[in-house]
Design a protein around this motif. Structure first.
Motif, PDB file in Angstrom:
ATOM      1  N   GLN A 176       0.786  -1.205   0.335  1.00 25.67           N
ATOM      2  CA  GLN A 176      -0.396  -0.041   0.023  1.00 25.67           C
ATOM      3  C   GLN A 176       0.659   1.334  -0.225  1.00 25.67           C
ATOM      4  N   GLY A 177       2.088   1.085   0.228  1.00 24.63           N
ATOM      5  CA  GLY A 177       2.923   2.335  -0.174  1.00 24.63           C
ATOM      6  C   GLY A 177       4.326   2.855   1.589  1.00 24.63           C
ATOM      7  N   LEU A 178       3.305   2.026   2.051  1.00 23.98           N
ATOM      8  CA  LEU A 178       3.703   1.937   4.179  1.00 23.98           C
ATOM      9  C   LEU A 178       5.427   2.039   3.137  1.00 23.98           C
ATOM     10  N   SER A 179       5.982   3.116   4.523  1.00 23.51           N
ATOM     11  CA  SER A 179       7.662   2.274   5.211  1.00 23.51           C
ATOM     12  C   SER A 179       7.558   1.325   5.429  1.00 23.51           C
ATOM     13  N   VAL A 180       9.235   0.857   5.253  1.00 22.97           N
ATOM     14  CA  VAL A 180       9.527  -0.461   5.605  1.00 22.97           C
ATOM     15  C   VAL A 180       9.173   0.063   7.577  1.00 22.97           C
ATOM     16  N   PRO A 181       9.981   0.842   7.907  1.00 17.75           N
ATOM     17  CA  PRO A 181       9.448   0.797   9.812  1.00 17.75           C
ATOM     18  C   PRO A 181       8.176   1.479   9.629  1.00 17.75           C
ATOM     19  N   GLN A 182       6.719   1.428   8.731  1.00 19.35           N
ATOM     20  CA  GLN A 182       5.985   2.137   9.027  1.00 19.35           C
ATOM     21  C   GLN A 182       5.261   1.138   8.904  1.00 19.35           C
ATOM     22  N   CYS A 183       5.622  -0.134   8.401  1.00 19.34           N
ATOM     23  CA  CYS A 183       5.198  -1.863   7.918  1.00 19.34           C
ATOM     24  C   CYS A 183       5.874  -2.043   9.724  1.00 19.34           C
ATOM     25  N   LEU A 184       6.712  -1.842   9.870  1.00 20.03           N
ATOM     26  CA  LEU A 184       7.655  -3.143  11.133  1.00 20.03           C
ATOM     27  C   LEU A 184       6.450  -2.110  12.602  1.00 20.03           C
ATOM     28  N   GLU A 185       6.620  -1.026  12.042  1.00 16.65           N
ATOM     29  CA  GLU A 185       6.081  -0.062  13.209  1.00 16.65           C
ATOM     30  C   GLU A 185       4.277  -1.415  13.856  1.00 16.65           C
ATOM     31  N   ALA A 186       3.766  -1.454  12.144  1.00 17.09           N
ATOM     32  CA  ALA A 186       2.426  -1.986  12.428  1.00 17.09           C
ATOM     33  C   ALA A 186       2.314  -3.289  12.822  1.00 17.09           C
ATOM     34  N   LEU A 187       3.410  -4.016  12.633  1.00 12.69           N
ATOM     35  CA  LEU A 187       3.373  -5.565  13.084  1.00 12.69           C
ATOM     36  C   LEU A 187       4.037  -5.691  14.183  1.00 12.69           C
ATOM     37  N   VAL A 188       4.850  -4.472  15.242  1.00 13.07           N
ATOM     38  CA  VAL A 188       4.867  -4.931  16.242  1.00 13.07           C
ATOM     39  C   VAL A 188       3.592  -4.515  17.032  1.00 13.07           C
ATOM     40  N   TYR A 189       2.841  -4.044  16.274  1.00 10.61           N
ATOM     41  CA  TYR A 189       1.637  -3.694  17.232  1.00 10.61           C
ATOM     42  C   TYR A 189       0.459  -4.856  16.999  1.00 10.61           C
ATOM     43  N   GLY A 190       0.266  -5.166  15.933  1.00  8.63           N
ATOM     44  CA  GLY A 190      -0.140  -6.714  15.610  1.00  8.63           C
ATOM     45  C   GLY A 190       0.180  -7.735  16.381  1.00  8.63           C
ATOM     46  N   TYR A 191       1.310  -8.189  16.842  1.00  9.96           N
ATOM     47  CA  TYR A 191       2.251  -8.778  17.447  1.00  9.96           C
ATOM     48  C   TYR A 191       1.564  -8.919  19.018  1.00  9.96           C
ATOM     49  N   LEU A 192       2.065  -7.708  19.459  1.00 12.75           N
ATOM     50  CA  LEU A 192       1.213  -6.884  20.931  1.00 12.75           C
ATOM     51  C   LEU A 192      -0.153  -7.357  21.601  1.00 12.75           C
ATOM     52  N   VAL A 193      -1.415  -7.068  19.956  1.00 13.98           N
ATOM     53  CA  VAL A 193      -2.241  -7.528  20.280  1.00 13.98           C
ATOM     54  C   VAL A 193      -2.223  -8.832  20.226  1.00 13.98           C
ATOM     55  N   MET A 194      -1.866  -9.946  19.167  1.00 15.40           N
ATOM     56  CA  MET A 194      -2.108 -11.730  19.869  1.00 15.40           C
ATOM     57  C   MET A 194      -1.645 -11.911  21.229  1.00 15.40           C
ATOM     58  N   PHE A 195      -0.594 -11.642  21.953  1.00 17.80           N
ATOM     59  CA  PHE A 195      -0.310 -11.468  23.137  1.00 17.80           C
ATOM     60  C   PHE A 195      -1.351 -10.941  24.047  1.00 17.80           C
ATOM     61  N   MET A 196      -1.749 -10.143  23.538  1.00 17.66           N
ATOM     62  CA  MET A 196      -2.746 -10.165  24.686  1.00 17.66           C
ATOM     63  C   MET A 196      -3.368 -10.387  24.744  1.00 17.66           C
ATOM     64  N   THR A 197      -3.950 -10.897  22.769  1.00 18.34           N
ATOM     65  CA  THR A 197      -5.168 -11.956  23.197  1.00 18.34           C
ATOM     66  C   THR A 197      -5.179 -13.235  24.114  1.00 18.34           C
ATOM     67  N   SER A 198      -4.148 -13.353  23.830  1.00 13.34           N
ATOM     68  CA  SER A 198      -3.997 -14.882  24.241  1.00 13.34           C
ATOM     69  C   SER A 198      -3.931 -15.045  25.495  1.00 13.34           C
ATOM     70  N   TYR A 199      -3.019 -13.889  26.256  1.00 11.11           N
ATOM     71  CA  TYR A 199      -2.686 -13.482  27.869  1.00 11.11           C
ATOM     72  C   TYR A 199      -4.375 -13.824  27.957  1.00 11.11           C
ATOM     73  N   MET A 200      -5.180 -12.928  27.522  1.00  5.95           N
ATOM     74  CA  MET A 200      -6.521 -12.391  28.650  1.00  5.95           C
ATOM     75  C   MET A 200      -7.682 -14.103  28.115  1.00  5.95           C
ATOM     76  N   VAL A 201      -7.690 -14.964  27.013  1.00  8.09           N
ATOM     77  CA  VAL A 201      -7.383 -15.859  27.406  1.00  8.09           C
ATOM     78  C   VAL A 201      -7.406 -16.874  28.287  1.00  8.09           C
ATOM     79  N   ASP A 202      -6.473 -16.899  28.671  1.00  6.28           N
ATOM     80  CA  ASP A 202      -5.910 -17.896  29.127  1.00  6.28           C
ATOM     81  C   ASP A 202      -6.537 -17.516  31.113  1.00  6.28           C
ATOM     82  N   LEU A 203      -6.039 -16.009  31.092  1.00  6.61           N
ATOM     83  CA  LEU A 203      -6.555 -15.808  32.270  1.00  6.61           C
ATOM     84  C   LEU A 203      -7.651 -16.242  32.695  1.00  6.61           C
ATOM     85  N   TYR A 204      -8.353 -15.719  31.902  1.00  5.23           N
ATOM     86  CA  TYR A 204      -9.835 -16.276  31.300  1.00  5.23           C
ATOM     87  C   TYR A 204     -10.471 -16.908  32.045  1.00  5.23           C
ATOM     88  N   LEU A 205      -9.953 -18.414  31.320  1.00  9.00           N
ATOM     89  CA  LEU A 205     -10.455 -20.017  31.457  1.00  9.00           C
ATOM     90  C   LEU A 205      -9.907 -20.439  32.670  1.00  9.00           C
TER      91      LEU A 205
END
Length: 295
Positions: A176-205
């Motif tokens: 889409q035209g984003l620079s590599v640093p911008q893509c990497l930043e979005a990727l880091v946030y995506g992984y943060l979402v992934m870890f938060m999601t898995s952590y909350m699933v385990d915490l709740y269950l």
């Protein structure tokens, strides 16, 4: 007749709780992650990527992506799971479409805060649905299948499946035209979402499944044991004991319960014998009738 009514009431309660979980889950996406253009995992993550590329609503992609997985899960996990998942996917897709139409901006302005809140809400919603045997679809279905045969937490199963989806976001954003640093930043946030999601699933269950071992000493042990059996439907064991101070033989009530049943048990004991000596201890795992099953 009464048994049939109880079964219907139980089923309605399960579907109501699943619906609440879906509302929490979809709000995490539509109110935080989608407006911030952050991609998590699962079918909704795929739908968010498609939305960023084409503008096609996330809810519709979520529905299409889950169609094949639902058919597979109905055979592998069981028709009851399949029906609940069909319901969950339909409701989640509907909520995503409606909420996305009305929520156009993130509730918070800070991207990191929005990522954390969105991931936490997403994981909590999935955990609520899982606790009632349902699923929000996508990689959740894969996790349910894995945990049916392996002693692996649902959160970790989701973690592995979502890693591939989130990693692919880098190439989508770069196209889409984003620079590599911008893509990497979005990727880091995506992984943060992934870890938060898995952590909350385990915490709740894990909170839902935590068990307690209760020891009760009372002169009214027969009455207490009978009440526990009749009203709480929990097995009771009487252990032979001897009081060192009194030098008298006695019997100690031992019962294992879920953590959310602790208040009910303590009030039951108090009503029968306010002077009863009661100790409560957490246990790491309980397997058998009324508790977890060894997989």
């Amino acid at each position: 007749m009464q048994t049939k009514k109880n079964k219907v009431a139980k089923t309605l309660r399960e579907y109501a709780i699943i619906t609440i979980g879906l509302i929490v889950y979809t709000l995490g996406w539509t109110a935080f992650l989608i407006p911030l253009k952050i991609t998590g995992g699962g079918a909704t993550g795929v739908g968010n990527l498609v939305y960023m590329l084409t503008g096609f609503p996330v809810g519709y992609t979520n529905l299409i992506f889950n169609a094949l997985l639902i058919a597979i899960a109905a055979k592998v996990v069981g028709i009851n799971f399949g029906m609940k998942t069909i319901y969950a996917v339909l409701v989640a897709s509907f909520l995503l479409v409606v909420e996305q139409a009305y929520i156009t901006e993130c509730i918070v302005t800070e991207r990191l805060l929005g990522t954390i809140i969105g991931g936490a809400l997403s994981g909590t919603g999935i955990g609520i649905a899982f606790s009632m045997g349902g699923s929000t679809g996508g990689t959740d279905i894969i996790a349910m299948i894995v945990t049916k045969y392996r002693n692996m937490s649902p959160g970790r199963a989701i973690l592995a499946a979502d890693a591939v989806i989130i990693s692919s976001a880098f190439f989508v954003l770069y196209s889409q035209g984003l620079s590599v640093p911008q893509c990497l930043e979005a990727l880091v946030y995506g992984y943060l979402v992934m870890f938060m999601t898995s952590y909350m699933v385990d915490l709740y269950l894990s909170g839902m499944r935590q068990s307690l071992q209760v020891m009760i000493l009372s002169n009214k042990r027969e009455e207490i044991a009978e009440k526990i059996t009749q009203e709480m439907h929990r097995g009771v064991t009487l252990l032979k004991g001897s009081g060192w101070y009194s030098k008298e033989d006695t019997e100690v009530i031992m019962v294992v319960i879920r953590k959310n049943e602790q208040g009910t048990l303590l009030h039951l004991v108090r009503d029968i014998d306010p002077n009863a000596f009661t100790s409560v201890a957490s246990v790491m795992g309980v397997y058998g009738n009324g508790f977890d099953r060894i997989k």
